[in-house]
Motif scaffolding. Sequence first.
Motif, PDB file in Angstrom:
ATOM      1  N   TRP A  96       1.004  -1.245  -0.045  1.00  0.00           N
ATOM      2  CA  TRP A  96       0.250  -0.064   0.042  1.00  0.00           C
ATOM      3  C   TRP A  96       0.977   1.290   0.010  1.00  0.00           C
ATOM      4  N   ARG A  97       2.021   1.112   0.725  1.00  0.00           N
ATOM      5  CA  ARG A  97       2.791   2.386   0.800  1.00  0.00           C
ATOM      6  C   ARG A  97       3.564   2.704  -0.664  1.00  0.00           C
ATOM      7  N   THR A  98       3.666   1.246  -1.469  1.00  0.00           N
ATOM      8  CA  THR A  98       4.148   1.620  -2.711  1.00  0.00           C
ATOM      9  C   THR A  98       3.381   2.297  -3.673  1.00  0.00           C
ATOM     10  N   ALA A  99       2.058   2.038  -3.434  1.00  0.00           N
ATOM     11  CA  ALA A  99       0.990   2.765  -4.228  1.00  0.00           C
ATOM     12  C   ALA A  99       1.067   4.114  -3.890  1.00  0.00           C
ATOM     13  N   GLU A 100       1.090   4.473  -2.579  1.00  0.00           N
ATOM     14  CA  GLU A 100       0.836   5.582  -2.433  1.00  0.00           C
ATOM     15  C   GLU A 100       2.102   6.654  -2.632  1.00  0.00           C
ATOM     16  N   ASP A 101       3.235   6.129  -2.506  1.00  0.00           N
ATOM     17  CA  ASP A 101       4.495   6.733  -2.874  1.00  0.00           C
ATOM     18  C   ASP A 101       4.472   6.800  -4.496  1.00  0.00           C
ATOM     19  N   LEU A 102       4.099   5.935  -5.150  1.00  0.00           N
ATOM     20  CA  LEU A 102       4.000   6.293  -6.550  1.00  0.00           C
ATOM     21  C   LEU A 102       3.106   7.317  -6.883  1.00  0.00           C
ATOM     22  N   VAL A 103       1.961   7.296  -6.270  1.00  0.00           N
ATOM     23  CA  VAL A 103       1.100   8.502  -6.782  1.00  0.00           C
ATOM     24  C   VAL A 103       1.719   9.916  -6.308  1.00  0.00           C
ATOM     25  N   ASP A 104       2.284   9.793  -5.305  1.00  0.00           N
ATOM     26  CA  ASP A 104       2.822  11.319  -4.684  1.00  0.00           C
ATOM     27  C   ASP A 104       3.900  11.495  -5.694  1.00  0.00           C
ATOM     28  N   GLY A 105       4.818  10.713  -6.016  1.00  0.00           N
ATOM     29  CA  GLY A 105       6.213  10.968  -6.964  1.00  0.00           C
ATOM     30  C   GLY A 105       5.445  11.219  -8.357  1.00  0.00           C
ATOM     31  N   PHE A 106       4.668  10.564  -8.789  1.00  0.00           N
ATOM     32  CA  PHE A 106       3.923  10.951 -10.259  1.00  0.00           C
ATOM     33  C   PHE A 106       3.396  12.095 -10.054  1.00  0.00           C
ATOM     34  N   VAL A 107       2.608  12.427  -8.994  1.00  0.00           N
ATOM     35  CA  VAL A 107       1.912  13.649  -9.065  1.00  0.00           C
ATOM     36  C   VAL A 107       2.783  14.974  -9.054  1.00  0.00           C
ATOM     37  N   ALA A 108       3.709  14.821  -8.380  1.00  0.00           N
ATOM     38  CA  ALA A 108       4.976  15.890  -7.897  1.00  0.00           C
ATOM     39  C   ALA A 108       5.465  16.271  -9.037  1.00  0.00           C
ATOM     40  N   PHE A 109       6.011  15.109  -9.907  1.00  0.00           N
ATOM     41  CA  PHE A 109       6.539  15.433 -11.326  1.00  0.00           C
ATOM     42  C   PHE A 109       5.664  15.994 -12.383  1.00  0.00           C
ATOM     43  N   TRP A 110       4.469  15.339 -12.181  1.00  0.00           N
ATOM     44  CA  TRP A 110       3.476  16.150 -13.238  1.00  0.00           C
ATOM     45  C   TRP A 110       3.282  17.645 -13.130  1.00  0.00           C
ATOM     46  N   ARG A 111       3.265  17.693 -11.559  1.00  0.00           N
ATOM     47  CA  ARG A 111       2.959  19.223 -11.298  1.00  0.00           C
ATOM     48  C   ARG A 111       4.168  20.150 -11.427  1.00  0.00           C
ATOM     49  N   LYS A 112       5.340  19.659 -11.302  1.00  0.00           N
ATOM     50  CA  LYS A 112       6.469  20.434 -11.353  1.00  0.00           C
ATOM     51  C   LYS A 112       6.679  20.809 -12.884  1.00  0.00           C
ATOM     52  N   HIS A 113       5.930  19.813 -13.656  1.00  0.00           N
ATOM     53  CA  HIS A 113       6.306  20.157 -15.138  1.00  0.00           C
ATOM     54  C   HIS A 113       5.122  20.211 -15.941  1.00  0.00           C
ATOM     55  N   ASP A 114       4.270  20.548 -15.311  1.00  0.00           N
ATOM     56  CA  ASP A 114       2.873  20.831 -15.805  1.00  0.00           C
ATOM     57  C   ASP A 114       2.787  21.524 -17.302  1.00  0.00           C
ATOM     58  N   ALA A 115       3.334  22.661 -17.186  1.00  0.00           N
ATOM     59  CA  ALA A 115       3.184  23.780 -18.427  1.00  0.00           C
ATOM     60  C   ALA A 115       3.726  22.798 -19.718  1.00  0.00           C
ATOM     61  N   ILE A 116       4.878  22.338 -19.524  1.00  0.00           N
ATOM     62  CA  ILE A 116       5.544  21.695 -20.985  1.00  0.00           C
ATOM     63  C   ILE A 116       4.795  20.301 -21.093  1.00  0.00           C
ATOM     64  N   LEU A 117       4.295  19.610 -20.054  1.00  0.00           N
ATOM     65  CA  LEU A 117       3.690  18.285 -20.323  1.00  0.00           C
ATOM     66  C   LEU A 117       2.465  18.644 -21.042  1.00  0.00           C
ATOM     67  N   ARG A 118       1.768  19.617 -20.812  1.00  0.00           N
ATOM     68  CA  ARG A 118       0.517  20.048 -21.660  1.00  0.00           C
ATOM     69  C   ARG A 118       0.935  20.187 -22.963  1.00  0.00           C
ATOM     70  N   VAL A 119       1.971  20.942 -23.412  1.00  0.00           N
ATOM     71  CA  VAL A 119       2.354  21.105 -24.495  1.00  0.00           C
ATOM     72  C   VAL A 119       2.842  19.911 -25.210  1.00  0.00           C
ATOM     73  N   ILE A 120       3.273  18.982 -24.735  1.00  0.00           N
ATOM     74  CA  ILE A 120       3.510  17.755 -25.193  1.00  0.00           C
ATOM     75  C   ILE A 120       2.574  16.891 -25.511  1.00  0.00           C
ATOM     76  N   ASP A 121       1.432  16.976 -24.455  1.00  0.00           N
ATOM     77  CA  ASP A 121       0.304  16.323 -24.711  1.00  0.00           C
ATOM     78  C   ASP A 121      -0.551  16.820 -26.009  1.00  0.00           C
TER      79      ASP A 121
END
Length: 217
Positions: A96-121
């Motif tokens: 369960w901690r693995t699932a939580e850590d993956l969500v936290d890490g993924f969300v943190a990365f996505w938010r940090k790079h939100d602007a360029i990721l929207r352009v990539i999308d």
Amino acid sequence: MTGQVTTVDGRVAGRRGQATRQKLLDCLGKMLGSAPYRDVKVIDVARKAGTSPATFYQYFPDVEAAVLEIAEETLRESAGLSELVEGRTWAGKAGWRTAEDLVDGFVAFWRKHDAILRVIDLGAAEGDRRFVRIRTRVQGAVAKPLADSIDELRTRGRATEQTAPPVALAGSLVTMLAAVTAQPKSLQALGAKQADLRPALALLLYLGVTGRKPTTR
């Protein structure tokens, strides 16, 4: 930025030139957070960086080339996302901690790079192969090791029988994470509270990987 940096005409940029080039990229990255990238002009980036359009053109032929450079930098950083999955267990409380850590890490990365990721999308949705490649590799940094984890769990009999192939299942889970992270306001408009999204994503991720109810306590 690492490695040798060259100008558009092939000259090797010195330390000062490298700093100027990076400042142009940093300013462009900030501008992408407040304006559609196709509306961003060279003169606007140069002005924000405190330099001239002529200087911009020393390092990039156009804004799109600079945008792609930022996208490539984001791609290089995304390699670290694999560490959220590789070598992690999905059993019991630790799972369960693995699932939580993956969500936290993924969300943190996505938010940090939100602007360029929207352009990539956007570029990927329009069929631009350069953006499709980057988008695929960014998501693959999580999807590939996650598919390996699913396959290993099934092989060892630690996941319930599922019909979806590991790669398809992992890819779907990562796409879900990206979509939810990219559209929080839309979900909030539907009544989903921001605080509820993290446990909901962790639950769906854990169920998708193991097919079992998580042990949270």
